[in-house]
Design a protein around this motif. Sequence first.
Motif, PDB file in Angstrom:
ATOM      1  N   ASP A 118      89.797  56.807  -1.792  1.00 13.73           N
ATOM      2  CA  ASP A 118      88.541  56.215  -2.312  1.00 13.73           C
ATOM      3  C   ASP A 118      87.980  54.767  -2.332  1.00 13.73           C
ATOM      4  O   ASP A 118      87.388  54.333  -0.991  1.00 13.73           O
ATOM      5  N   HIS A 119      89.030  53.982  -2.287  1.00 10.89           N
ATOM      6  CA  HIS A 119      88.814  52.214  -1.913  1.00 10.89           C
ATOM      7  C   HIS A 119      89.422  52.329  -0.575  1.00 10.89           C
ATOM      8  O   HIS A 119      88.574  51.493  -0.170  1.00 10.89           O
ATOM      9  N   ASN A 120      89.862  52.856  -0.398  1.00  7.45           N
ATOM     10  CA  ASN A 120      90.668  52.633   1.097  1.00  7.45           C
ATOM     11  C   ASN A 120      89.113  52.545   2.099  1.00  7.45           C
ATOM     12  O   ASN A 120      89.202  51.853   2.895  1.00  7.45           O
ATOM     13  N   ALA A 121      89.017  54.011   1.863  1.00  5.24           N
ATOM     14  CA  ALA A 121      87.325  54.522   2.608  1.00  5.24           C
ATOM     15  C   ALA A 121      86.435  53.726   1.962  1.00  5.24           C
ATOM     16  O   ALA A 121      85.451  53.377   3.389  1.00  5.24           O
ATOM     17  N   ALA A 122      86.250  52.949   1.638  1.00  5.89           N
ATOM     18  CA  ALA A 122      85.375  52.127   1.291  1.00  5.89           C
ATOM     19  C   ALA A 122      85.564  50.857   2.131  1.00  5.89           C
ATOM     20  O   ALA A 122      84.707  50.343   2.515  1.00  5.89           O
ATOM     21  N   ILE A 123      86.208  50.277   1.643  1.00  7.08           N
ATOM     22  CA  ILE A 123      87.084  48.686   2.741  1.00  7.08           C
ATOM     23  C   ILE A 123      86.957  49.162   4.076  1.00  7.08           C
ATOM     24  O   ILE A 123      86.341  48.434   4.336  1.00  7.08           O
ATOM     25  N   ASN A 124      87.338  50.990   4.080  1.00  6.29           N
ATOM     26  CA  ASN A 124      86.795  50.758   5.978  1.00  6.29           C
ATOM     27  C   ASN A 124      85.195  50.625   6.700  1.00  6.29           C
ATOM     28  O   ASN A 124      85.238  50.295   7.388  1.00  6.29           O
ATOM     29  N   ILE A 125      84.512  51.742   5.613  1.00  5.58           N
ATOM     30  CA  ILE A 125      82.896  51.876   5.636  1.00  5.58           C
ATOM     31  C   ILE A 125      82.373  49.980   6.142  1.00  5.58           C
ATOM     32  O   ILE A 125      81.595  50.089   7.029  1.00  5.58           O
ATOM     33  N   LEU A 126      82.547  49.122   5.117  1.00  2.41           N
ATOM     34  CA  LEU A 126      81.987  47.276   5.288  1.00  2.41           C
ATOM     35  C   LEU A 126      82.536  47.219   6.433  1.00  2.41           C
ATOM     36  O   LEU A 126      81.867  47.022   7.069  1.00  2.41           O
ATOM     37  N   ALA A 127      83.747  47.154   6.961  1.00  2.00           N
ATOM     38  CA  ALA A 127      84.180  46.840   8.194  1.00  2.00           C
ATOM     39  C   ALA A 127      83.650  47.475   9.221  1.00  2.00           C
ATOM     40  O   ALA A 127      83.377  46.657  10.054  1.00  2.00           O
ATOM     41  N   LYS A 128      83.611  48.826   8.998  1.00  2.00           N
ATOM     42  CA  LYS A 128      83.417  49.230  10.422  1.00  2.00           C
ATOM     43  C   LYS A 128      81.149  49.080  10.545  1.00  2.00           C
ATOM     44  O   LYS A 128      80.813  49.093  11.376  1.00  2.00           O
ATOM     45  N   SER A 129      80.494  48.744   9.394  1.00  2.00           N
ATOM     46  CA  SER A 129      79.468  48.096   9.453  1.00  2.00           C
ATOM     47  C   SER A 129      79.266  46.936   9.942  1.00  2.00           C
ATOM     48  O   SER A 129      78.234  46.741  10.282  1.00  2.00           O
ATOM     49  N   ARG A 130      80.352  46.210   9.876  1.00  2.00           N
ATOM     50  CA  ARG A 130      79.501  44.263  10.467  1.00  2.00           C
ATOM     51  C   ARG A 130      79.995  44.442  12.003  1.00  2.00           C
ATOM     52  O   ARG A 130      79.458  44.009  12.975  1.00  2.00           O
ATOM     53  N   THR A 131      80.264  46.121  12.685  1.00  2.00           N
ATOM     54  CA  THR A 131      80.392  46.461  13.905  1.00  2.00           C
ATOM     55  C   THR A 131      79.045  47.071  14.728  1.00  2.00           C
ATOM     56  O   THR A 131      78.569  47.291  16.063  1.00  2.00           O
ATOM     57  N   VAL A 132      78.747  47.955  13.691  1.00  4.61           N
ATOM     58  CA  VAL A 132      77.199  47.498  13.985  1.00  4.61           C
ATOM     59  C   VAL A 132      75.579  47.254  14.023  1.00  4.61           C
ATOM     60  O   VAL A 132      75.652  46.407  13.038  1.00  4.61           O
ATOM     61  N   GLY A 133      75.695  47.183  14.910  1.00  6.04           N
ATOM     62  CA  GLY A 133      73.634  46.260  15.027  1.00  6.04           C
ATOM     63  C   GLY A 133      72.576  46.205  14.337  1.00  6.04           C
ATOM     64  O   GLY A 133      72.028  46.123  14.501  1.00  6.04           O
ATOM     65  N   GLN A 134      72.395  47.838  13.804  1.00  4.15           N
ATOM     66  CA  GLN A 134      71.516  48.197  13.661  1.00  4.15           C
ATOM     67  C   GLN A 134      71.153  48.584  12.338  1.00  4.15           C
ATOM     68  O   GLN A 134      72.109  49.388  11.211  1.00  4.15           O
ATOM     69  N   THR A 135      70.578  47.878  11.374  1.00 10.43           N
ATOM     70  CA  THR A 135      70.158  48.344  10.050  1.00 10.43           C
ATOM     71  C   THR A 135      69.438  49.036   9.445  1.00 10.43           C
ATOM     72  O   THR A 135      68.565  49.640  10.259  1.00 10.43           O
ATOM     73  N   GLU A 136      69.461  49.680   8.739  1.00  8.84           N
ATOM     74  CA  GLU A 136      68.875  50.734   8.392  1.00  8.84           C
ATOM     75  C   GLU A 136      68.126  50.552   7.536  1.00  8.84           C
ATOM     76  O   GLU A 136      67.903  49.996   6.547  1.00  8.84           O
ATOM     77  N   THR A 137      66.347  50.884   7.794  1.00  6.90           N
ATOM     78  CA  THR A 137      64.989  50.773   7.004  1.00  6.90           C
ATOM     79  C   THR A 137      64.473  51.946   6.122  1.00  6.90           C
ATOM     80  O   THR A 137      64.816  53.487   6.966  1.00  6.90           O
ATOM     81  N   ALA A 138      64.342  51.890   4.687  1.00  6.33           N
ATOM     82  CA  ALA A 138      64.176  52.789   4.432  1.00  6.33           C
ATOM     83  C   ALA A 138      61.656  53.012   4.798  1.00  6.33           C
ATOM     84  O   ALA A 138      61.375  51.604   5.547  1.00  6.33           O
ATOM     85  N   PRO A 139      61.754  54.202   5.047  1.00  8.82           N
ATOM     86  CA  PRO A 139      59.871  54.509   5.287  1.00  8.82           C
ATOM     87  C   PRO A 139      59.282  53.769   3.849  1.00  8.82           C
ATOM     88  O   PRO A 139      59.397  53.154   2.920  1.00  8.82           O
ATOM     89  N   SER A 140      58.316  53.887   4.218  1.00  8.84           N
ATOM     90  CA  SER A 140      56.711  53.538   3.110  1.00  8.84           C
ATOM     91  C   SER A 140      57.401  54.028   1.939  1.00  8.84           C
ATOM     92  O   SER A 140      57.202  54.735   1.679  1.00  8.84           O
ATOM     93  N   ALA A 141      57.189  52.761   1.064  1.00  6.13           N
ATOM     94  CA  ALA A 141      57.483  52.433  -0.756  1.00  6.13           C
ATOM     95  C   ALA A 141      56.521  53.718  -1.153  1.00  6.13           C
ATOM     96  O   ALA A 141      55.831  53.813  -1.053  1.00  6.13           O
ATOM     97  N   GLY A 142      57.221  54.649  -2.084  1.00  6.03           N
ATOM     98  CA  GLY A 142      56.135  54.963  -3.633  1.00  6.03           C
ATOM     99  C   GLY A 142      55.741  56.892  -2.979  1.00  6.03           C
ATOM    100  O   GLY A 142      55.351  57.265  -3.229  1.00  6.03           O
ATOM    101  N   GLY A 143      56.566  57.299  -1.316  1.00  7.95           N
ATOM    102  CA  GLY A 143      56.257  58.811  -0.855  1.00  7.95           C
ATOM    103  C   GLY A 143      56.402  59.717  -1.848  1.00  7.95           C
ATOM    104  O   GLY A 143      56.959  59.152  -2.862  1.00  7.95           O
ATOM    105  N   ASP A 144      57.156  61.027  -1.473  1.00  6.98           N
ATOM    106  CA  ASP A 144      57.179  62.041  -1.655  1.00  6.98           C
ATOM    107  C   ASP A 144      57.645  62.567  -1.046  1.00  6.98           C
ATOM    108  O   ASP A 144      57.945  62.626   0.154  1.00  6.98           O
ATOM    109  N   ASN A 145      58.382  63.801  -1.367  1.00  5.96           N
ATOM    110  CA  ASN A 145      59.847  64.946  -0.724  1.00  5.96           C
ATOM    111  C   ASN A 145      58.703  65.334   0.961  1.00  5.96           C
ATOM    112  O   ASN A 145      58.913  65.405   1.580  1.00  5.96           O
TER     113      ASN A 145
END
Length: 399
Positions: free
Chosen positions: A351-378
């Motif tokens: 799991d530690h190895n996978a977490a390091i790979n995830i961090l390294a992989k994210s540096r090549t991703v140019g799109q940031t995940e954004t949340a929708p409007s705060a405070g709604g419901d499902n």
Amino acid sequence: MSLIYEYKLDGTNAQYSAIEEAIRTTQFVRNKCLRLWMDTRGTNRNDLQCYCAQLAKEYDWACALNSQARQAAADRAWAAISRFYVNCRNKKPGKKGYPQFQHDCRSVEYKRTGWRLEPDGRHITFTDGCQIGQLRLVGTRDIETFPITRLKRVRLIRRADGFFCQFLVQAQRRVHHVPTGKETGIDLGLKEFLTDAQGNTVANPRHLRKAEKKLKRLHRRLSRTQKRSSGRKKARKKLAKGYLKVSRQREDFARKTANALVSSHDFIAFEKLSIANLVKNRKLAKSISDASWGRFLLWLRYYGAIHDIPVIGVEPAYTTADCSACGARVKKSLSIRTHICRSCGLVLDRDHNAAINILAKSRTVGQTETAPSAGGDNASGQPPSTSSRRKPTTGKVAE
């Protein structure tokens, strides 16, 4: 952006019965609108809205419910219909989610009319024909500090432990983030709830597993009662409260863990897991559902948005198999918990190895995940709600 403030309602049994009647009317209107769509080709959202007025003329007890509340019930029917249309257009594999009649409605929604918030902010009065009257709001939030024009919706909800009132408040929420200079990737799992790129872990709380013994006893007690008896109602209510407690524990854990993670980092990368596909594995479905990864990721994106820090989602492919030191691919089954690279000799928790790979992989991703409007419901597709009550402390195979 919007927030959800939630209060518990304090009233009389007659008032609770009136709320139940309003909920049943909402269910009736929703199902009648769905029947109209099934029977009449080409029915659109506006037709359903107009049909609400016709139902009010045909049924006196339906007329007692506020007109905008009836329209909100019609909107629920249209939400199911439009979701079915979208799935068909996108050629979703398998079942397309054909709209079904509802038998277990638990809420009624008012918009701008049919209710009045008292000046003290501790009482709400419903003014439509359902005769709910004035109810006391039990909570610590100061809803009266918001202008009445910012209160966009009021929803009455029935749960196992009572009735609750939710206010949808149009407001901006921003938190001043103190920079820490830390970046991390997180790997979600079942042995440990999450492992970050620095090797820190958060234990999997397993709320359902811990409550399973008590829940099984309550299930047996329910099965021994006679149908339609008062004893069965009491046993059913106790069982519902048991499951509600587990649900609130998961919610509380997900919220606090996500908040702590965002507050202590300036950049977070996570795996974009297809949880709906993962739970198809019958051997792991219960454990995956108990971990509640989806709720945690929802809170993570939400807190990332209000803290204004990047929260990046990356594809999970080969994050566990690839060596984080040399990039060699080391295939391993779920039972193998240690990454051993034959190329460079790296020995690391998988799991530690996978977490390091995830961090390294994210540096090549140019799109940031954004949340929708705060405070709604499902139901509305918005991020998690901000409750006024302190709740109880409420792709890739899991690794």
